[in-house]
Design a protein around this motif. Structure first.
Motif, PDB file in Angstrom:
ATOM      1  N   ALA A 163       0.844  -1.188   0.000  1.00  0.00           N
ATOM      2  CA  ALA A 163       0.000   0.000   0.000  1.00  0.00           C
ATOM      3  C   ALA A 163       0.880   1.238   0.000  1.00  0.00           C
ATOM      4  O   ALA A 163       1.978   1.234   0.560  1.00  0.00           O
ATOM      5  CB  ALA A 163      -0.910  -0.001   1.226  1.00  0.00           C
ATOM      6  N   ASN A 182       0.008  -0.393  -8.914  1.00  0.00           N
ATOM      7  CA  ASN A 182      -0.526  -1.671  -9.373  1.00  0.00           C
ATOM      8  C   ASN A 182      -1.958  -1.425  -9.836  1.00  0.00           C
ATOM      9  O   ASN A 182      -2.797  -0.978  -9.051  1.00  0.00           O
ATOM     10  CB  ASN A 182      -0.492  -2.695  -8.232  1.00  0.00           C
ATOM     11  CG  ASN A 182      -0.947  -4.073  -8.663  1.00  0.00           C
ATOM     12  OD1 ASN A 182      -1.739  -4.224  -9.591  1.00  0.00           O
ATOM     13  ND2 ASN A 182      -0.455  -5.097  -7.982  1.00  0.00           N
ATOM     14  N   ASN A 185      -4.965  -2.491  -7.844  1.00  0.00           N
ATOM     15  CA  ASN A 185      -5.290  -1.799  -6.599  1.00  0.00           C
ATOM     16  C   ASN A 185      -6.410  -0.793  -6.805  1.00  0.00           C
ATOM     17  O   ASN A 185      -6.825  -0.509  -7.928  1.00  0.00           O
ATOM     18  CB  ASN A 185      -4.054  -1.055  -6.063  1.00  0.00           C
ATOM     19  CG  ASN A 185      -3.000  -1.999  -5.527  1.00  0.00           C
ATOM     20  OD1 ASN A 185      -3.252  -3.172  -5.312  1.00  0.00           O
ATOM     21  ND2 ASN A 185      -1.795  -1.477  -5.317  1.00  0.00           N
ATOM     22  N   SER A 212     -11.578   2.324  -8.130  1.00  0.00           N
ATOM     23  CA  SER A 212     -10.824   1.143  -8.566  1.00  0.00           C
ATOM     24  C   SER A 212     -11.042   0.929 -10.057  1.00  0.00           C
ATOM     25  O   SER A 212     -11.861   1.601 -10.693  1.00  0.00           O
ATOM     26  CB  SER A 212     -11.239  -0.101  -7.771  1.00  0.00           C
ATOM     27  OG  SER A 212     -12.626  -0.352  -7.916  1.00  0.00           O
ATOM     28  N   GLU A 231      -3.557   4.196  -1.693  1.00  0.00           N
ATOM     29  CA  GLU A 231      -3.631   3.107  -2.683  1.00  0.00           C
ATOM     30  C   GLU A 231      -3.459   1.779  -1.965  1.00  0.00           C
ATOM     31  O   GLU A 231      -2.454   1.560  -1.266  1.00  0.00           O
ATOM     32  CB  GLU A 231      -2.539   3.273  -3.743  1.00  0.00           C
ATOM     33  CG  GLU A 231      -2.570   2.133  -4.765  1.00  0.00           C
ATOM     34  CD  GLU A 231      -1.444   2.188  -5.784  1.00  0.00           C
ATOM     35  OE1 GLU A 231      -1.178   1.142  -6.418  1.00  0.00           O
ATOM     36  OE2 GLU A 231      -0.845   3.265  -5.949  1.00  0.00           O
ATOM     37  N   PRO A 233      -4.419  -2.754  -2.020  1.00  0.00           N
ATOM     38  CA  PRO A 233      -4.980  -3.907  -2.721  1.00  0.00           C
ATOM     39  C   PRO A 233      -6.474  -4.013  -2.447  1.00  0.00           C
ATOM     40  O   PRO A 233      -6.958  -3.664  -1.367  1.00  0.00           O
ATOM     41  CB  PRO A 233      -4.227  -5.089  -2.108  1.00  0.00           C
ATOM     42  CG  PRO A 233      -2.953  -4.496  -1.574  1.00  0.00           C
ATOM     43  CD  PRO A 233      -3.340  -3.137  -1.096  1.00  0.00           C
TER      44      PRO A 233
END
Length: 237
Positions: A163, A182, A185, A212, A231, A233
């Protein structure tokens, strides 16, 4: 692109006298099954602690806990032997791991302390507890993104999760682009001050938005504004 907007006045709220707190996600006596988390971002509490008051010793485990003071001085003490004071510009992170006990008090007897307390689910469970704290230069967030949390040692405090947190203070009319590390994410943006448009959604002070399925965020300051970007996952898998 998927978006979830949490307007400031829809947050959970509790005023305990010594603690006035707003919850963006379900916490304590505030429960909303539609607002349990955003990905692995579990808690975002907007706290005001009265002068000389605070949280007594209490335990945590298997959680990444990030504290961001907005004003005043917060004194932290924990079972790892840390006794520190954090203030505006500082960022504190604690990996609770196998278990830690800590307390947090307003160090001042004559003013409130305001802070964000953020909980993130860990990447790995039952790790050795750890503590980190860093002082950031406020001028380094003026009209640009300042990274304050990451999974690495590159800038800001380090947490046990993939994160990244960034903060910015923007003048009216300025624009920034945040590119995700990513693309799987999501980003939860929390407006600390002012008015801002993020990916064409207009937001005001203390509003939050989760976005997202995007590669980047476009941020436009509609007034002088201060924004926190988290940010994270979207799942533990």
């Amino acid at each position: 692109m998927k978006t979830t907007i949490h307007k400031a006045n829809t947050r959970g709220h509790a005023n305990h006298g010594w603690l006035n707190t707003y919850h963006s996600f379900s916490f304590a006596n505030y429960y909303d099954p539609q607002r349990m988390n955003f990905g692995i971002l579990r808690v975002l509490n907007d706290d005001t602690i009265a002068a000389g008051m605070g949280f007594g010793k209490h335990p945590h485990d298997n959680m990444e806990i990030v504290s961001i003071p907005l004003s005043g001085d917060l004194e932290h003490e924990d079972s790892m032997g840390n006794k520190k004071v954090i203030k505006e510009g500082d960022v504190q992170a604690m990996t609770a791991g196998t278990g830690v006990v800590h307390s947090e008090y307003n160090k001042n007897k004559d003013q409130d302390v305001k802070l964000l307390q953020i909980w993130v689910l860990p990447k790995k469970r039952n790790v050795t507890p750890s503590y980190s704290q860093i002082s950031m230069k406020l001028e380094d967030r003026k009209n640009k993104l300042q990274q304050i949390v990451s999974p690495n040692d590159d800038e800001g405090v380090t947490i046990n999760q993939d994160a990244w947190f960034n903060i910015t203070e923007m003048d009216s009319g300025k624009e920034l682009t945040y590119k995700l590390h990513n693309n799987q994410n999501g980003v939860y943006a929390f407006v600390l001050e002012g008015n801002v448009t993020i990916n064409d959604e207009k937001l005001n002070q203390r509003d939050g938005i989760g976005i997202s399925e995007v590669n980047a965020l476009n941020i436009k300051a509609d007034s002088a504004t201060k924004v926190l970007l988290m940010e994270v996952p979207m799942s533990l898998n």
